[in-house]
Motif scaffolding. Structure first.
Motif, PDB file in Angstrom:
ATOM      1  N   GLN A   1      13.350   3.195   0.833  1.00 38.69           N
ATOM      2  CA  GLN A   1      13.272   3.064   2.291  1.00 38.69           C
ATOM      3  C   GLN A   1      12.059   2.223   2.697  1.00 38.69           C
ATOM      4  OE1 GLN A   1      14.261   6.296   4.896  1.00 38.69           O
ATOM      5  NE2 GLN A   1      15.023   7.570   3.206  1.00 38.69           N
ATOM      6  N   VAL A   2      10.987   2.330   1.949  1.00 39.67           N
ATOM      7  CA  VAL A   2       9.821   1.491   2.228  1.00 39.67           C
ATOM      8  C   VAL A   2      10.163   0.018   2.024  1.00 39.67           C
ATOM      9  CG1 VAL A   2       7.505   0.875   1.448  1.00 39.67           C
ATOM     10  CG2 VAL A   2       8.111   3.283   1.734  1.00 39.67           C
ATOM     11  N   LYS A   3      10.901  -0.290   0.963  1.00 41.68           N
ATOM     12  CA  LYS A   3      11.266  -1.681   0.683  1.00 41.68           C
ATOM     13  C   LYS A   3      12.184  -2.254   1.754  1.00 41.68           C
ATOM     14  CE  LYS A   3      10.865  -1.096  -4.339  1.00 41.68           C
ATOM     15  NZ  LYS A   3      11.596  -1.071  -5.638  1.00 41.68           N
TER      16      LYS A   3
ATOM     17  N   TYR B   1       9.047  10.830   9.390  1.00 37.44           N
ATOM     18  CA  TYR B   1       8.179   9.684   9.139  1.00 37.44           C
ATOM     19  C   TYR B   1       7.552   9.815   7.752  1.00 37.44           C
ATOM     20  CZ  TYR B   1       8.516   9.623  14.218  1.00 37.44           C
ATOM     21  OH  TYR B   1       8.995   9.642  15.495  1.00 37.44           O
ATOM     22  N   LEU B   2       7.261   8.677   7.167  1.00 33.07           N
ATOM     23  CA  LEU B   2       6.460   8.608   5.953  1.00 33.07           C
ATOM     24  C   LEU B   2       5.136   7.939   6.314  1.00 33.07           C
ATOM     25  CD1 LEU B   2       6.162   8.971   2.861  1.00 33.07           C
ATOM     26  CD2 LEU B   2       7.069   6.643   2.625  1.00 33.07           C
ATOM     27  N   ILE B   3       4.046   8.635   6.079  1.00 30.82           N
ATOM     28  CA  ILE B   3       2.709   8.136   6.422  1.00 30.82           C
ATOM     29  C   ILE B   3       1.876   8.083   5.150  1.00 30.82           C
ATOM     30  CG2 ILE B   3       0.738   8.385   7.965  1.00 30.82           C
ATOM     31  CD1 ILE B   3       2.351  10.393   9.580  1.00 30.82           C
ATOM     32  N   THR B   4       1.202   6.961   4.936  1.00 35.33           N
ATOM     33  CA  THR B   4       0.298   6.846   3.790  1.00 35.33           C
ATOM     34  C   THR B   4      -1.109   6.549   4.291  1.00 35.33           C
ATOM     35  OG1 THR B   4       0.734   4.476   3.500  1.00 35.33           O
ATOM     36  CG2 THR B   4       2.135   6.021   2.292  1.00 35.33           C
ATOM     37  N   PHE B   5      -2.085   7.144   3.645  1.00 36.52           N
ATOM     38  CA  PHE B   5      -3.496   6.994   3.995  1.00 36.52           C
ATOM     39  C   PHE B   5      -4.242   6.454   2.781  1.00 36.52           C
ATOM     40  CE2 PHE B   5      -1.658  10.528   6.274  1.00 36.52           C
ATOM     41  CZ  PHE B   5      -2.136  10.435   7.573  1.00 36.52           C
ATOM     42  N   LEU B   6      -5.086   5.470   3.017  1.00 31.37           N
ATOM     43  CA  LEU B   6      -5.992   4.976   1.981  1.00 31.37           C
ATOM     44  C   LEU B   6      -7.415   5.322   2.397  1.00 31.37           C
ATOM     45  CD1 LEU B   6      -6.867   3.352  -0.507  1.00 31.37           C
ATOM     46  CD2 LEU B   6      -6.684   1.268   0.881  1.00 31.37           C
ATOM     47  N   TYR B   7      -8.058   6.178   1.628  1.00 35.33           N
ATOM     48  CA  TYR B   7      -9.428   6.595   1.911  1.00 35.33           C
ATOM     49  C   TYR B   7     -10.376   5.898   0.940  1.00 35.33           C
ATOM     50  CZ  TYR B   7      -7.682  10.165   5.080  1.00 35.33           C
ATOM     51  OH  TYR B   7      -7.079  10.807   6.134  1.00 35.33           O
ATOM     52  N   SER B   8     -10.908   4.753   1.395  1.00 34.18           N
ATOM     53  CA  SER B   8     -11.848   4.001   0.556  1.00 34.18           C
ATOM     54  C   SER B   8     -12.796   3.155   1.396  1.00 34.18           C
ATOM     55  CB  SER B   8     -11.074   3.077  -0.391  1.00 34.18           C
ATOM     56  OG  SER B   8     -10.374   2.071   0.346  1.00 34.18           O
ATOM     57  N   ALA B   9     -12.927   3.476   2.697  1.00 34.79           N
ATOM     58  CA  ALA B   9     -13.714   2.633   3.592  1.00 34.79           C
ATOM     59  C   ALA B   9     -15.166   2.515   3.149  1.00 34.79           C
ATOM     60  CB  ALA B   9     -13.642   3.182   5.025  1.00 34.79           C
ATOM     61  N   LYS B  10     -15.711   3.587   2.575  1.00 39.18           N
ATOM     62  CA  LYS B  10     -17.124   3.565   2.164  1.00 39.18           C
ATOM     63  C   LYS B  10     -17.288   3.951   0.697  1.00 39.18           C
ATOM     64  CE  LYS B  10     -18.707   4.594   6.852  1.00 39.18           C
ATOM     65  NZ  LYS B  10     -19.471   5.505   7.728  1.00 39.18           N
TER      66      LYS B  10
ATOM     67  N   ALA C   1      10.816  10.937  -4.056  1.00 36.83           N
ATOM     68  CA  ALA C   1       9.938   9.766  -4.167  1.00 36.83           C
ATOM     69  C   ALA C   1      10.737   8.480  -4.355  1.00 36.83           C
ATOM     70  CB  ALA C   1       8.948   9.954  -5.312  1.00 36.83           C
ATOM     71  N   ALA C   2      11.762   8.492  -5.203  1.00 36.68           N
ATOM     72  CA  ALA C   2      12.544   7.276  -5.457  1.00 36.68           C
ATOM     73  C   ALA C   2      13.249   6.815  -4.187  1.00 36.68           C
ATOM     74  CB  ALA C   2      13.557   7.534  -6.577  1.00 36.68           C
TER      75      ALA C   2
ATOM     76  N   ARG D   1       0.827  -1.210   0.000  1.00 39.47           N
ATOM     77  CA  ARG D   1       0.000   0.000   0.000  1.00 39.47           C
ATOM     78  C   ARG D   1       0.856   1.252   0.000  1.00 39.47           C
ATOM     79  NH1 ARG D   1      -3.359  -3.107   3.437  1.00 39.47           N
ATOM     80  NH2 ARG D   1      -2.273  -2.290   5.270  1.00 39.47           N
ATOM     81  N   MET D   2       1.963   1.227   0.754  1.00 37.37           N
ATOM     82  CA  MET D   2       2.827   2.403   0.790  1.00 37.37           C
ATOM     83  C   MET D   2       3.485   2.638  -0.570  1.00 37.37           C
ATOM     84  SD  MET D   2       4.553   2.431   4.585  1.00 37.37           S
ATOM     85  CE  MET D   2       4.776   4.204   4.496  1.00 37.37           C
ATOM     86  N   LEU D   3       3.901   1.554  -1.227  1.00 37.99           N
ATOM     87  CA  LEU D   3       4.483   1.702  -2.566  1.00 37.99           C
ATOM     88  C   LEU D   3       3.436   2.177  -3.565  1.00 37.99           C
ATOM     89  CD1 LEU D   3       6.751  -1.485  -2.681  1.00 37.99           C
ATOM     90  CD2 LEU D   3       7.490   0.896  -2.419  1.00 37.99           C
ATOM     91  N   ALA D   4       2.198   1.705  -3.410  1.00 39.74           N
ATOM     92  CA  ALA D   4       1.129   2.166  -4.300  1.00 39.74           C
ATOM     93  C   ALA D   4       0.854   3.648  -4.099  1.00 39.74           C
ATOM     94  CB  ALA D   4      -0.141   1.348  -4.050  1.00 39.74           C
TER      95      ALA D   4
END
Length: 600
Positions: free
Chosen positions: A280-282, A459-468, A274-275, A261-264
């Motif tokens: 760092q995520v990997k 910190y690197l924070i990612t949010f996915l907004y798709s709950a509804k 970004a690169a 999800r973070m890579l997406a």
């Protein structure tokens, strides 16, 4: 009237007494095993469902015995107005249900309050009244269904569904139950007439019956949609059960792990870092933040989302939160005797908001516990038997929980994420001031996943907004990646829109069959309910095609009602009311007209 009440009481007194005996034995047995006042919401739902079933069966049987033409005419030919006959039967049923349902609950509450160390609040004393109202509402629904028949049963049963779906709490729940009881009483009074198959002739009677009948037809349409969805799942093309969801849609991202999800979220980002962030995520182990308060507790709510108690294993004491004085009441688990009352700080001040037990913090002593209430996280210290506020969010926010992230601790509220020094939480019991606050980029109700990693400079924070995003109340799905620097700067690395996996016809299936009934359903559900910050969403704009579909179906229903109502047994005021209802409420009202009003 008194003689009729007395005869009904004598007729059913044996059954009521037997049921009361079984009821009090069952409650007493369960109370010996567990604290019934602290049981989770699902237990209250099951028990309330039993009370509703008892009332429904009682109403069906009692009025069903009068349903035969000879017995019905004999009942109505008493020297009493029809409304007083109905009132006499209802009063008798209310007294019998009070004996069988409400009295055993009140006796168990009295025993628990006077003979045990358990907490009994004012809200628990309201449970007998609520249970009695539920049973009496169900009796009204059963009596109406027995008189009017199966085709009209949905008109009454849909009002019982209102009690189940209501978001009200405390006295608001009693108010909703009272409104449902009054509405069902009007339906029952309208059914008391010599010709049971005749529809209401007055405008008021027609409106009282037409709205719940239309809502019942609307809910039947919703059930048909659920059946269609099951067939869609069985066919194998439902977006949720495809082997590989379409790339670019929110279902595809939801099924990824934290790292995926973070890579997406960083995909197609034009940020110069970004690169490096992707690398760092990997190399890192992404994690989320535990939500310890998924449902916001409210003062004086009749039931608990989960038990409001925790055990101090070091002292062998159980602490229970009381809504009356907003403090913790403890009792010894071995001796079952009270050991004291604990509030906030050395002064034992009341908690500002209802507090729920949460997950522990690193470094806590034996028997210590965490409580989350309002915008504050508290720590109960077993050694001193005191509660201290440790972390506070901004005023107006609701703290949901948190967890460790490296050497720091991340706490989440409904509006922001806070980062604190983990060592300060361990070294003492003083309040810890967050060193970073990150505003959430979307509404809490839309948040599906939150993932983060610790960087060298933040910190690197990612949010996915798709709950509804599968429903009309949700936001258009999207991903957001934020780079939070140690100096407090927050940079948006990427904001990536995702595709809807569900067609608009599906997402708005609750709206387009009847826009007005949908609005009434939502208003009824939220009646007497406060704002729910954890459910707040930012709905996506409605497609214009769906808007025109809803309007077109209402116009079609209006035209069809002109023809259908002409062949029905309706007075002119009633016919006009039905035509207007079909134009305003749409196809569900037309279906109710066709199903419930007999032909000429």
């Amino acid at each position: 009237m008194f003689d009729l009440i007395k005869s009904e009481l004598v007729r059913f007194r044996g059954w009521a007494a037997a049921l009361a005996g079984v009821h009090i034995i069952a409650l007493g047995f369960m109370s010996r095993l567990v604290d019934m006042a602290q049981q989770p919401l699902i237990v209250h739902w099951v028990i309330g469902g039993v009370y509703a079933l008892v009332g429904l069966l009682f109403g069906l049987y009692q009025l069903g015995t009068y349903r035969k033409p000879s017995q019905w005419l004999n009942l109505l030919h008493r020297p009493l107005p029809q409304q007083r006959i109905a009132a006499a039967l209802a009063i008798a049923a209310a007294l019998l249900l009070a004996l069988a349902v409400a009295l055993p609950i009140a006796l168990i509450a009295l025993w628990q309050d006077t003979m045990t160390a358990r907490v009994v609040d004012l809200r628990h004393w309201l449970l007998p009244l609520s249970a009695w109202l539920i049973a009496l509402c169900a009796w009204m629904a059963g009596a109406f269904s027995a008189l009017r028949g199966v085709r009209h049963a949905g008109t009454a049963l849909v009002l019982l569904a209102w009690i189940i779906t209501s978001r009200a709490f405390g006295f608001g729940v009693l108010a909703v139950e009272g409104i449902v009881l009054a509405w069902l009483a009007m339906l029952l009074l309208g059914a008391f007439k010599p010709d049971l198959s005749a529809p209401p002739r007055s405008l008021a009677g027609t409106l009282v019956a037409a709205l719940p009948a239309a809502m019942a037809a609307y809910l039947l349409v919703m059930l048909c949609f659920i059946a269609i969805e099951f067939a869609w799942i069985a066919q194998g093309s439902h977006p949720n059960n495809t082997t590989t969801p379409p790339p670019g849609g929110h279902n595809f991202v939801e099924k990824l792990d934290n790292r995926g999800r973070m890579l997406a979220a960083l995909q197609d980002s034009h940020d110069p870092d970004a690169a490096l962030l992707r690398e760092q995520v990997k190399l890192s182990d992404p994690q989320g933040i535990d939500v310890q308060v998924p449902v916001l507790p409210r003062k004086n709510e009749l039931a608990n989302f989960r038990p409001m108690e925790f055990d101090d294993g070091h002292r062998n004491v159980r602490w229970v939160f009381s809504h009356d004085d907003m403090r913790l009441h403890g009792y010894d688990l071995a001796m079952r005797k009270p050991v004291g009352v604990v509030g906030v700080g050395a002064a034992n001040a009341p908690f500002p908001a209802v507090a729920l037990p949460g997950a522990g913090l690193r470094g806590m002593g034996e028997g210590d516990a965490v409580l989350v209430g309002g915008n504050t996280l508290y720590q109960y210290v077993s050694e001193t038997r005191q509660v201290f506020p440790r972390v506070g969010a901004r005023s107006g926010e609701t703290l949901l929980g948190g967890g460790p992230v490296g050497e720091t601790v991340a706490m989440m509220s409904d509006k922001a994420i806070y980062f604190l020094d983990g060592r300060a939480l361990v070294e003492n019991q003083l309040p810890v001031t967050p060193r970073l606050r990150v505003q959430m980029p979307g509404a809490m109700g839309d948040l599906r996943n939150l993932d983060l990693i610790e960087l060298v400079d933040g910190y690197l924070i990612t949010f996915l907004y798709s709950a509804k995003s599968h429903a009309n109340t949700g936001a258009a799905p999207y991903l957001v990646a934020l780079h939070v620097h140690d100096d407090g700067r927050v940079e948006t690395v990427n904001r990536r829109a995702l595709d809807f996996d569900y067609p608009a016809l599906y997402r708005y299936s609750a709206w387009w069959p009847s826009p007005v009934l949908y609005a009434i359903r939502e208003a009824a559900r939220d009646l007497f309910a406060p704002a729910m910050p954890l459910d707040a969403t930012a709905p996506a704009p409605m497609p214009r095609s769906i808007l025109w579909l809803g309007i077109g179906l209402c116009l079609l229903s209006l035209v069809a009602a002109l023809r259908v109502s002409a062949n029905r047994v309706l007075s002119m005021p009633a016919r006009i009311a039905w035509i207007v209802a079909c134009g305003v409420l749409g196809l569900p009202a037309l279906a109710a007209l066709w199903l419930t009003v007999p032909r000429r």
